[in-house]
Design a protein around this motif. Structure first.
Motif, PDB file in Angstrom:
ATOM      1  N   ILE A  68       0.807  -1.227   0.000  1.00  0.00           N
ATOM      2  CA  ILE A  68       0.000   0.000   0.000  1.00  0.00           C
ATOM      3  C   ILE A  68       0.842   1.282   0.000  1.00  0.00           C
ATOM      4  O   ILE A  68       0.505   2.240  -0.708  1.00  0.00           O
ATOM      5  N   PRO A  69       1.950   1.372   0.745  1.00  0.00           N
ATOM      6  CA  PRO A  69       2.743   2.608   0.700  1.00  0.00           C
ATOM      7  C   PRO A  69       3.225   2.972  -0.705  1.00  0.00           C
ATOM      8  O   PRO A  69       3.194   4.143  -1.093  1.00  0.00           O
ATOM      9  N   ALA A  70       3.665   1.980  -1.457  1.00  0.00           N
ATOM     10  CA  ALA A  70       4.133   2.242  -2.822  1.00  0.00           C
ATOM     11  C   ALA A  70       2.976   2.676  -3.713  1.00  0.00           C
ATOM     12  O   ALA A  70       3.125   3.581  -4.549  1.00  0.00           O
ATOM     13  N   ILE A  71       1.816   2.041  -3.540  1.00  0.00           N
ATOM     14  CA  ILE A  71       0.642   2.424  -4.327  1.00  0.00           C
ATOM     15  C   ILE A  71       0.250   3.862  -4.017  1.00  0.00           C
ATOM     16  O   ILE A  71      -0.112   4.630  -4.927  1.00  0.00           O
ATOM     17  N   SER A  72       0.346   4.251  -2.763  1.00  0.00           N
ATOM     18  CA  SER A  72      -0.007   5.618  -2.371  1.00  0.00           C
ATOM     19  C   SER A  72       0.918   6.641  -3.028  1.00  0.00           C
ATOM     20  O   SER A  72       0.468   7.684  -3.506  1.00  0.00           O
ATOM     21  N   VAL A  73       2.218   6.333  -3.054  1.00  0.00           N
ATOM     22  CA  VAL A  73       3.177   7.243  -3.696  1.00  0.00           C
ATOM     23  C   VAL A  73       2.901   7.342  -5.190  1.00  0.00           C
ATOM     24  O   VAL A  73       2.911   8.434  -5.771  1.00  0.00           O
ATOM     25  N   ALA A  74       2.642   6.204  -5.821  1.00  0.00           N
ATOM     26  CA  ALA A  74       2.365   6.200  -7.257  1.00  0.00           C
ATOM     27  C   ALA A  74       1.101   6.988  -7.577  1.00  0.00           C
ATOM     28  O   ALA A  74       1.050   7.750  -8.549  1.00  0.00           O
ATOM     29  N   PHE A  75       0.088   6.814  -6.745  1.00  0.00           N
ATOM     30  CA  PHE A  75      -1.189   7.493  -6.973  1.00  0.00           C
ATOM     31  C   PHE A  75      -1.039   9.003  -6.834  1.00  0.00           C
ATOM     32  O   PHE A  75      -1.637   9.773  -7.588  1.00  0.00           O
ATOM     33  N   SER A  76      -0.232   9.439  -5.878  1.00  0.00           N
ATOM     34  CA  SER A  76      -0.099  10.868  -5.620  1.00  0.00           C
ATOM     35  C   SER A  76       0.857  11.564  -6.576  1.00  0.00           C
ATOM     36  O   SER A  76       0.692  12.748  -6.869  1.00  0.00           O
ATOM     37  N   THR A  77       1.873  10.829  -7.072  1.00  0.00           N
ATOM     38  CA  THR A  77       2.870  11.454  -7.944  1.00  0.00           C
ATOM     39  C   THR A  77       2.625  11.207  -9.421  1.00  0.00           C
ATOM     40  O   THR A  77       3.130  11.955 -10.266  1.00  0.00           O
ATOM     41  N   SER A  78       1.859  10.167  -9.754  1.00  0.00           N
ATOM     42  CA  SER A  78       1.642   9.762 -11.152  1.00  0.00           C
ATOM     43  C   SER A  78       2.962   9.533 -11.877  1.00  0.00           C
ATOM     44  O   SER A  78       3.087   9.796 -13.071  1.00  0.00           O
ATOM     45  N   SER A  79       3.952   9.018 -11.139  1.00  0.00           N
ATOM     46  CA  SER A  79       5.278   8.806 -11.708  1.00  0.00           C
ATOM     47  C   SER A  79       5.829   7.461 -11.259  1.00  0.00           C
ATOM     48  O   SER A  79       6.032   7.233 -10.066  1.00  0.00           O
ATOM     49  N   SER A  80       6.099   6.579 -12.220  1.00  0.00           N
ATOM     50  CA  SER A  80       6.703   5.288 -11.890  1.00  0.00           C
ATOM     51  C   SER A  80       8.116   5.487 -11.357  1.00  0.00           C
ATOM     52  O   SER A  80       8.547   4.797 -10.435  1.00  0.00           O
ATOM     53  N   GLY A  81       8.832   6.442 -11.950  1.00  0.00           N
ATOM     54  CA  GLY A  81      10.199   6.704 -11.518  1.00  0.00           C
ATOM     55  C   GLY A  81      10.278   7.171 -10.079  1.00  0.00           C
ATOM     56  O   GLY A  81      11.168   6.757  -9.319  1.00  0.00           O
ATOM     57  N   ALA A  82       9.330   8.014  -9.681  1.00  0.00           N
ATOM     58  CA  ALA A  82       9.348   8.538  -8.314  1.00  0.00           C
ATOM     59  C   ALA A  82       9.057   7.455  -7.283  1.00  0.00           C
ATOM     60  O   ALA A  82       9.369   7.615  -6.100  1.00  0.00           O
ATOM     61  N   THR A  83       8.479   6.344  -7.727  1.00  0.00           N
ATOM     62  CA  THR A  83       8.095   5.271  -6.802  1.00  0.00           C
ATOM     63  C   THR A  83       9.188   4.221  -6.648  1.00  0.00           C
ATOM     64  O   THR A  83       9.084   3.344  -5.794  1.00  0.00           O
ATOM     65  N   ILE A  84      10.237   4.309  -7.461  1.00  0.00           N
ATOM     66  CA  ILE A  84      11.299   3.298  -7.425  1.00  0.00           C
ATOM     67  C   ILE A  84      11.891   3.104  -6.026  1.00  0.00           C
ATOM     68  O   ILE A  84      12.015   1.963  -5.564  1.00  0.00           O
ATOM     69  N   PRO A  85      12.257   4.172  -5.304  1.00  0.00           N
ATOM     70  CA  PRO A  85      12.877   3.957  -3.984  1.00  0.00           C
ATOM     71  C   PRO A  85      11.989   3.204  -2.998  1.00  0.00           C
ATOM     72  O   PRO A  85      12.452   2.266  -2.331  1.00  0.00           O
ATOM     73  N   VAL A  86      10.721   3.601  -2.890  1.00  0.00           N
ATOM     74  CA  VAL A  86       9.836   2.941  -1.927  1.00  0.00           C
ATOM     75  C   VAL A  86       9.505   1.528  -2.391  1.00  0.00           C
ATOM     76  O   VAL A  86       9.353   0.608  -1.568  1.00  0.00           O
ATOM     77  N   ASN A  87       9.439   1.314  -3.697  1.00  0.00           N
ATOM     78  CA  ASN A  87       9.198  -0.023  -4.240  1.00  0.00           C
ATOM     79  C   ASN A  87      10.348  -0.958  -3.861  1.00  0.00           C
ATOM     80  O   ASN A  87      10.137  -2.088  -3.394  1.00  0.00           O
ATOM     81  N   LEU A  88      11.573  -0.491  -4.052  1.00  0.00           N
ATOM     82  CA  LEU A  88      12.748  -1.288  -3.707  1.00  0.00           C
ATOM     83  C   LEU A  88      12.788  -1.598  -2.210  1.00  0.00           C
ATOM     84  O   LEU A  88      13.090  -2.724  -1.799  1.00  0.00           O
ATOM     85  N   GLU A  89      12.474  -0.606  -1.392  1.00  0.00           N
ATOM     86  CA  GLU A  89      12.516  -0.779   0.057  1.00  0.00           C
ATOM     87  C   GLU A  89      11.521  -1.838   0.516  1.00  0.00           C
ATOM     88  O   GLU A  89      11.847  -2.707   1.344  1.00  0.00           O
ATOM     89  N   ILE A  90      10.302  -1.792  -0.020  1.00  0.00           N
ATOM     90  CA  ILE A  90       9.274  -2.759   0.377  1.00  0.00           C
ATOM     91  C   ILE A  90       9.679  -4.171  -0.037  1.00  0.00           C
ATOM     92  O   ILE A  90       9.563  -5.128   0.737  1.00  0.00           O
ATOM     93  N   LEU A  91      10.156  -4.330  -1.252  1.00  0.00           N
ATOM     94  CA  LEU A  91      10.509  -5.660  -1.753  1.00  0.00           C
ATOM     95  C   LEU A  91      11.682  -6.254  -0.976  1.00  0.00           C
ATOM     96  O   LEU A  91      11.720  -7.461  -0.716  1.00  0.00           O
TER      97      LEU A  91
END
Length: 418
Positions: A260-283
């Motif tokens: 959910i945290p990564a989805i929230s960042v993606a939803f608010s920024t509309s940027s896949s690139g901006a979500t890379i750090p939180v995506n990596l951290e969660i995985l």
């Protein structure tokens, strides 16, 4: 207005265009309104914006795909991981747009919207070709001619081939690689500049639509939004979670809770690139995926995994074809799937490029690019949701690849694995 984000400006322009259009609708036959307000000012603003989009399509596709494919060529060094990752992303993209096309044909969001009176166009759907002819026509006999004519499959093929050549030659063509990288930066900046005109273009285009059609345009537009969102939801819950359960044995509910945290960042920024750090951290921290695997699959996914964008394109194609009264056959739908899947490689990282890349798909199947005017205003609403879908696909792919490589991806959720 200067303090507003571009998204807010576009949404305000959309609302303003609808209001102005509805106010002008009962006055549309008055000569001054018809010839000067609608026929000059609104037409000028909308047409300039649409032509600006057309202007960027071919250079954007060619340069972005060349740069993207030259980087993807490095996956050969990673052997089977690269092949698995690329296969997953391209497969799910094809599935995504197929879901969109099927759902859009069932719901038919453009039904009841007839817009020939708004934009006369000589564009027609080309005659259906056999599958072998489609494959043969992908290879251009003259790439310059393909670019001039806007034959996007041929442009895509030549761009991918050029990128592969740059990868094979390596340091021998480092200056040419630098030139393409710089050209890519330039074309992205041009996209940014054109998108600054989006609020004006959206206002003029939507105002023209509603001043001509009145309230009848509202229901189809709402159906387009809901159809796209439904297709996105089906892809996330059925395609992604089904693959995750079958291939990685991870409980979909557990995955969604952790992600959910990564989805929230993606939803608010509309940027896949901006979500890379939180995506990596969660995985890495919540699922225990190795750094070597996640560092490859996530950035690559942010570059080529555009399932959400492909879904938007699939629904939009059916919506625009229905609005213009153009019948598409199975060959046309296959062409949409093929074009959108290949084009997904070059879509990521380009701000506001969804509608621009859609114009490429419309051109390939002979639909009027002017149809983008109908969906441009609401694209930002969909953009937030499709970005969330894109980065979810990146994470699912990473978990499946990690599992296939024998990694212990239980992490802190070991007890929650199925």
């Amino acid at each position: 207005m200067k303090k507003m984000t571009l998204t807010t400006k576009i949404l305000v322009s959309l609302a303003g265009g609808i209001i102005v259009g509805l106010l002008l609708f009962p006055l549309k036959n008055i000569p001054f309104v018809e010839h000067y307000i609608i026929g000059f000012f609104l037409k000028l603003g909308g047409s300039v914006f649409i032509k600006s989009i057309k202007m960027l399509v071919v250079p954007l596709v060619f340069i972005s795909l060349t740069v993207g494919s030259s980087a993807i060529g490095d996956t050969k060094k990673l052997g089977r991981i690269g092949i698995k990752t690329l296969s997953f992303y391209l497969f799910t993209t094809a599935v995504a747009i197929t879901i969109a096309l099927v759902l859009a044909n069932i719901i038919d969001p453009g039904n009841g919207l007839v817009i020939e009176s708004i934009s006369k166009t000589s564009t027609v759907v080309s005659d259906s070709k056999s599958f072998v002819d489609v494959l043969i026509d992908i290879v251009p006999s003259n790439p310059i001619s393909a670019m001039a004519k806007g034959n996007m499959l041929q442009v895509i093929f030549f761009a991918l081939l050029t990128g592969m050549g740059l990868t094979i030659l390596g340091d021998k063509v480092s200056k040419i690689k630098d030139l393409f990288d710089q050209s890519n930066d330039l074309i992205l900046e041009l996209v940014n500049l054109i998108m600054q005109l989006a609020p004006i273009g959206v206002f003029c285009l939507i105002a023209t639509t509603f001043s001509t059609l009145g309230y009848q345009a509202m229901v189809p537009l709402f159906k387009y939004i809901m159809t796209t969102l439904l297709a996105l939801l089906i892809h996330v819950l059925v395609t992604y979670q089904g693959l995750l359960y079958l291939a990685a044995k991870i409980n979909p509910i557990v995955f969604i809770k952790k992600f959910i945290p990564a989805i929230s960042v993606a939803f608010s920024t509309s940027s896949s690139g901006a979500t890379i750090p939180v995506n990596l951290e969660i995985l890495r921290e919540k699922f225990g995926v190795s750094k070597s695997t996640s560092s490859f699959t996530i950035p690559l996914g942010a570059s080529i995994n555009m399932d959400g964008t492909s879904i938007m394109q699939g629904v939009a194609v059916v919506f625009i074809a229905s609005a213009y009264g153009i019948q598409l056959n199975m060959g046309d739908y296959m062409m949409v799937i093929l074009t959108a899947t290949l084009a997904s490689i070059g879509t990521a990282g380009v701000p506001g490029a969804g509608p621009i890349m859609l114009s490429m798909v419309l051109t390939q199947v002979g639909l009027p690019i002017e149809g983008i005017a109908l969906i441009m205003g609401v694209d930002r609403i969909i953009d937030m949701n499709r970005t969330a879908v894109n980065i979810t696909g990146d994470a699912v792919c990473t978990l499946i690849i990690a599992k296939s490589e024998g990694e212990d991806i239980s992490g802190e959720v070991k007890a929650e694995l199925i």
